[in-house]
Design an enzyme around this catalytic site. Structure first.
Site: not given
Length: 306
Positions: A54, A51
């Protein structure tokens, strides 16, 4: 394993519960989050290695949680390895952050947010005072390092959020004193709420301002002439007193302390105890942790109680 957010998982693995930032698992979630949130709010960061957002969000969360100085904790959960809790909470995309307090989820968001919005989120969860202590320390550190402009900006930003913060008022006052702007220093002290006028940081800032005024008056004094007067007549206590003020104005705190202590040694009642009063003002202005304040108070006590 099915996790009951209000109960205990089976089985549970031990966790210290003392770290501000940690990783958790499905097995340790109740201990790391549910139970820990009964002591302080806990943010849960659901993330995965693949991700991209993230990788932007997590460092900012870690930075702000660290700055909050224990007012909130951060627990990170890799949903690739531990998908159960995220599924139960209805997490459909990551990054996703949930805030827990007293064992229950109370707020959250999905997606990466800028630092200002993250800060506002944490303040909503932990209170506006969450960052106060660390911000004051950072501003004071800047002032101690000689970065007066940076410190002044930091103190002013704190006051925008909390106009009655006495540590910020005292700090900003000292910034103006450091630049020689004694008028603004006095105006800043006027921001102090009446109920906090006698607080130690404010009393110290008042002493620093008064000392700065005296230092300004002593700036043009001929120190060599004063030294000569004292050498020619050691009992000239007014000359010693004036020399102490002049030495302090030049930054010689130890020399200033020595002269005032000598006045007290020769005649502690001279000029209604002016030397002791001035020495105490020095200590208040320099601050209780200043090495010369500590040393000077010890020497003063030894002289008075000898």
């Amino acid at each position: 394993m099915i996790l009951n957010l209000s109960g205990q998982p089976e089985p549970a693995s031990p966790a210290s519960g003392t770290d501000l930032i940690k990783d958790t698992t499905t097995q340790s979630f109740v201990q790391d989050v549910i139970e820990a949130s009964r002591q302080a709010p806990v943010l849960v960061d659901f993330w995965a290695p693949w991700c991209g957002p993230c990788r932007q969000l997590t460092p900012l969360l870690e930075k702000l949680v660290t700055a909050a100085n224990g007012n909130v904790k951060l627990v990170k959960m890799n949903i690739d390895e531990h998908p159960e809790v995220a599924g139960q909470l209805g997490v459909q995309s990551i990054p996703a952050v949930f805030a827990f307090r007293n064992g229950q989820p109370i707020d959250g968001f999905m997606g990466a947010l800028p630092e200002s919005q993250l800060r506002a989120f944490i303040e909503r969860i932990a209170g506006k005072e969450a960052f106060a202590g660390s911000e004051i320390e950072a501003a004071q550190a800047a002032l101690d390092a000689g970065d007066v402009n940076g410190a002044a900006t930091a103190f002013a930003e704190i006051l925008q959020q909390d106009s009655g913060n006495i540590d910020a008022i005292a700090g900003l006052t000292r910034c103006y004193i450091a630049t020689g702007d004694l008028v603004r220093a006095e105006q800043t002290l006027g921001l102090v709420p009446p109920s906090k006028a006698s607080a130690a940081p404010i009393a110290s800032a008042h002493a620093a301002l008064e000392l700065a005024r005296k230092s300004a008056e002593s700036a043009g004094i001929d120190i060599d002439k004063l030294r000569q007067d004292v050498e020619q007549n050691p009992a000239n206590l007014q000359a010693r007193f004036d020399l102490a003020l002049a030495l302090n104005a030049k930054g010689d705190r130890e020399g200033a302390t020595d002269e005032l202590l000598e006045v007290i040694r020769r005649d502690r009642a001279w000029n209604d105890g002016a030397a002791r009063k001035q020495l105490v003002e020095f200590f208040e202005a320099w601050g209780p942790s200043d090495p010369m304040s500590v040393k000077g108070r010890h020497r003063l006590s030894a002289l008075i109680f000898a």
